[in-house]
Design an enzyme around this catalytic site. Sequence first.
Site, PDB file in Angstrom:
ATOM      1  CG  ASP A  97      -3.170   7.960   7.831  1.00 23.09           C
ATOM      2  OD1 ASP A  97      -3.092   6.742   8.039  1.00 23.09           O
ATOM      3  OD2 ASP A  97      -3.439   8.460   6.718  1.00 23.09           O
TER       4      ASP A  97
ATOM      5  CD  GLU B 246      -2.725   1.139   2.538  1.00 23.59           C
ATOM      6  OE1 GLU B 246      -3.061   2.276   2.929  1.00 23.59           O
ATOM      7  OE2 GLU B 246      -2.969   0.105   3.189  1.00 23.59           O
TER       8      GLU B 246
END
EC number: 4.2.1.20
Lengths: 611, 259
Positions: B57, B46
């Site tokens: 995040d 990824e």
Amino acid sequence: MGTKRIYTANFQLKVCGITQAENAIEVAKLNPTMMGFILYPKSKRCVSLEQANSIADLLPKHIKKVAVVVNEPLEKVIQLAESTLFDFIQLHGNESPEYCQTVSKHIHVIKAFGIEKQLPDNLEEYANCCTYFLFDTKTENFGGAGKQFDHKILDSYHLNVPFLLSGGIDLDSIDRILTYSNKQLAGIDVNSRYEDEPGIKNIEKLSNLIKRLRPMIKKVSKEGYYGNYGGAYIPEMLQKNVSELAENYQRIIDDPSFIEDFQSLLKDYVGRPTPLFHAKKLSAKYGYKIYLKREDLCHTGSHKLNNVIGQALLAKRLGKKKIIAETGAGQHGVASATVAALLGMECTVFMGEVDIQRQYPNVMRMKMLGATVIPATSGTKTLKDACNEAIRYWISHTEDTHYLIGSAIGPHPYPDMVAQFQSVISEEIAKQLQEKEGRSYPDAVIACVGGGSNAVGAFYHFIDDERVELYGAEAGGCGADTDETAATLTIGTDGIIHGTRTILMQTEDGQVCDAHSISAGLDYPGVGPLHAHLHSIKRGTYLPITDQEALDAAFELTREEGIIPALESSHALALLPKLKMKPTDIVVVNLSGRGDKDMQTYIDLMNSGKK
Amino acid sequence: MNRIQSLFANKKRGILSVYFTAGYPNLNDTVPTLEAFEKHGVDMVELGIPYSDPLADGPTIQESSTIAIRNGMRIEVLLSQLKEVRQKVSIPIVLMSYFNPTYLYGFERFCKQASEAGVDGLIIPDLPAYEYETTYKPIVERYNLSFNMLITSDTPDERIRKIDELTNGFIYMVSSAATTGGTSSMSDAQMDYFKRVSEMKMNNPLMVGFGVHNQQTFAEATTYCNGAIIGSAFIRAQKNGEDVDTTVKKFVSSITGNQ
């Protein structure tokens, strides 16, 4: 996003065949963009020049008056044009391009064409002298057929002159016409289908037409869009909470017991209605009537509490026990901490580390009120990062926590929810002006815009009222042409920030830029989606104000009227000298907050000898 | 069938996908990292396009993104780095980006060029199902990219089914209600959620992400699901200052237990 266009103030609705004064006044209240007087003797709706004149005199200036003539001698039409009674001449006969050319030197020209099977061959010859073309169904007697021609014929139209569509446009066909994709379609012209008898318009039918033509600009779509802006660009982790809000907010806001709780706190706790103060010295200085909407007199010192109370009450009804909030200047943080204390909720406020330093007294207020203040240390350490941190915290605490967004930003339904809670401002302005001036609307409203919550509140009831000009003052910082600015609408581009599609300041790679403003409350690189929409359809005018202009305006208000404004609100005040208004015009400035929190900036300026 | 789809067709269990931020720690680390992944047994990558405001995040990935942007990483640079990568590695590549950079780049241009560079799929965490379905799905499909959507333990079954319909690579199961970078072990509630969703027998394989950071959590995450994605833990490992190959080798063995 559907295919239906967004019809706005720019979309023309011409109501033609006006013959009678009282009826004309009723029609004018519906705010069509144009009203037409037929001066053609063979028409059933013919009026004399004198009649047209006396009726036109009764109508508001912003509705354009159109004189409709058929094959009149050129000199007569020029005389008509020069009389200044009319804004447009509609040439509805077989007038030649040269004839139109001559008339167009004196007045805007609408040239009408009867369409049967195809567009006229010589249209192009008229292109450089007409403001609009008007395509009507062809008849023997120049118009008035009340029937539609085949609109597919217009697919081949590719000139640059916008056109109006006429001929038998009824309520059944309007939706089809609205999805019609020729981008030069600028409006419609209606007449016989909306009448009780020739020349007397049916107000109800016209009103229904207008509702279909102009869905309210301020009304958000089901998916949360205002035109192209809005929506909910959120990661799946927030989906549950945001959907829960989206599915329930309107039901709760409309619930009578909620309304009662909300209104009662607005009155007895916030201190509403806030005064509408006629600033006489400022009015004299700028040459028009200036009112200040005193949101600075709200409890906690700004408009922020209106929204916070609304959302906190709503959160309670959704079973939430904790609130989190982001804050820039600290005003929204203080308001959130205040309401949390009042309603017995736990409150956590995220504030950029930089802002914590420049708004220290507000940090201590929040703490005194029992809130936890968490510094945002990522990125630029200002408002946008406080938003990021609040969203991250919310992702980890979805269960019992409501994120109380302080501006008209964020994913749907926040922008609409915040707008509705803040709309109390414009609701009061309308009422107070009715009492003081005998009319319920100003000629212009000015407010500062960061995310845009005080502005959306001050604009709200006037957004769909074209008589009112809307002005937003953005934080220009050191200048909108420098890197030190927060003038989002002036220099920004389309993109996504904090869950909404809007206009933001970003690099060409789509990285969000740092914003700069002397006022922490405007220091945001995005703007609420409704403002982006108002800006894009030109319903609102957004202008940058520099730090220095804002400071000058703060000291001006202080010394002229004895009110120390917040630096944010000073941006709105600084627009006053830039407006071109008439002496009879009424302008309302939304004075969103008071200047206590900015005293250190003001003190430094005075100590430096600059003020 | 693209590389993601053939990976899942050939390997049903214990799939290891590792995230890294393009341009971190150095601008030109992308290709060497991909080579090391393939060499040391990472099944899928990824590859994160750094963004200034990565909402989903945690601090580790945000910090790596800030550094990567400062290093000069941008979509154009990344796609040019990937241009000849398919002559070197065959590991499936999933690009992860927040929506805004791809929108500004031109979403179709982005998909077209990514596909030409040999990218197999996308993860765009803030492009929700509604927008994807109504506007962007035809574009993604035109370039034969897999679109991999997220679900959480809060996602209702009906919506999970909908997301399964829209996804054509794998379903990214967010392990917990948090941003990336958690460091505890999986709770009973998380294990129940993995089991519950795996029993829904969906069309797409399941990859667990968020909070997978060592051998134990990798084993837990893959008990019921096809594989797991590790991000922040690898970025923390990158800070050791060793060369790319050594870092990846040590990291993979710390997760899989293979020496």
